[in-house]
Structure formats: C-alpha cells, structure tokens
Design a protein around this motif. Structure first.
Motif, short mmCIF file in Angstrom:
data_model
loop_
_atom_site.label_atom_id
_atom_site.label_comp_id
_atom_site.label_asym_id
_atom_site.label_seq_id
_atom_site.Cartn_x
_atom_site.Cartn_y
_atom_site.Cartn_z
N TYR A 1 43.48 34.59 39.86
CA TYR A 1 42.87 35.76 39.25
C TYR A 1 42.60 35.44 37.79
O TYR A 1 43.27 34.62 37.18
N THR B 1 38.98 38.43 40.87
CA THR B 1 39.43 37.43 41.84
C THR B 1 38.50 36.24 41.80
O THR B 1 37.33 36.35 41.48
N PHE C 1 54.14 44.04 43.79
CA PHE C 1 52.72 43.98 43.46
C PHE C 1 52.51 43.35 42.09
O PHE C 1 51.67 42.46 41.92
N VAL C 2 53.28 43.80 41.10
CA VAL C 2 53.14 43.27 39.75
C VAL C 2 53.52 41.79 39.72
O VAL C 2 52.84 40.97 39.10
N ASN D 1 49.68 35.14 40.61
CA ASN D 1 48.31 34.72 40.92
C ASN D 1 47.51 34.47 39.65
O ASN D 1 46.68 33.57 39.61
N ILE D 2 47.74 35.26 38.61
CA ILE D 2 47.08 35.02 37.33
C ILE D 2 47.55 33.69 36.76
O ILE D 2 46.74 32.88 36.29
N LEU E 1 42.32 37.43 34.13
CA LEU E 1 42.58 38.67 33.41
C LEU E 1 41.62 38.75 32.23
O LEU E 1 41.61 37.88 31.37
N ILE F 1 41.15 42.73 36.34
CA ILE F 1 41.54 41.52 37.04
C ILE F 1 40.40 41.13 37.97
O ILE F 1 39.99 41.90 38.83
N ASN G 1 53.46 39.54 42.21
CA ASN G 1 52.43 38.73 42.87
C ASN G 1 51.17 38.62 42.03
O ASN G 1 50.55 37.56 41.96
N THR G 2 50.78 39.71 41.39
CA THR G 2 49.59 39.67 40.55
C THR G 2 49.78 38.72 39.38
O THR G 2 48.91 37.90 39.08
#
Length: 108
Positions: free
Chosen positions: A97, A107, A84-85, A91-92, A99, A105, A87-88
């Motif tokens: 995403y 979208t 999860f971390v 994506n950032i 931040l 975060i 992928n996040t």
C-alpha cells in the motif's frame, strides 16, 4: 589446525547457546513486564470503581455498567480494530500500500 577448528566450533556453539538464552531471557522479561502492566491496570480499574462508589459519585449499577462497557470496547478493539490497523501498517511497510500525504491508502 584440527585443534584450532575444534576450539572455533566450540566457541561458535557457546555463542549460539548464549544468544539463545539471551533471547529467551528477553522474551521472558517482556512477558513479565506485560503481566505486571496488566495487573496494575486491572487493579487500578477495580480500585477506581470502588472509590467512585465510596465517594458517592456513582452507584453500584453505574460502576458495573462502566466495567461491562469497557470490557465490550476492549473486545471490539482487540478483535477488529487492532488486527486491521496492524495488517494495514504491515502492508504499508512491505510496499503493498502507499500512504499519501492526505492520509489516503492506495493499493498497488
């Protein structure tokens, strides 16, 4: 000119082979380093567990329970939290995403 072209192509081929072997060497060194770190970590956990028993701080069942709980937490982390971390953060980085300053975060 033909000789120059052949020499240049041979030079390019040698550089490609050297670059590939250099990359493979770096990958193998990274893999060896990771294995060594994991080996030291596991040996440290085992030695610490036995020293806790030897010094009378804990009993066998407490040490074994600690090892089991540690393995459980490692499993949960590697299966759910880390992907999860990762992928996040990817994506950032890719701009999917945003931040914000307060840690939220958004979208896109």
């Amino acid at each position: 000119h033909l000789v120059d072209e052949l020499c240049f192509k041979r030079f390019q081929a040698q550089n490609i082979v050297l670059a590939q072997t250099s990359h493979e060497k770096q990958v193998n060194e990274g893999r060896e380093k990771k294995i060594l770190i994991l080996l030291v970590a596991y040996l440290s956990l085992i030695i610490i567990g036995f020293t806790r028993i030897y010094l009378g701080m804990h009993s066998w069942d407490q040490v074994i329970l600690g090892w089991i709980l540690g393995a459980y937490h490692l499993f949960i982390y590697t299966k759910f939290v880390e992907p999860f971390v990762r992928n996040t953060l990817l994506n950032i980085k890719r701009g999917r995403y945003i931040l914000t300053r307060n840690g939220q975060i958004l979208t896109m």
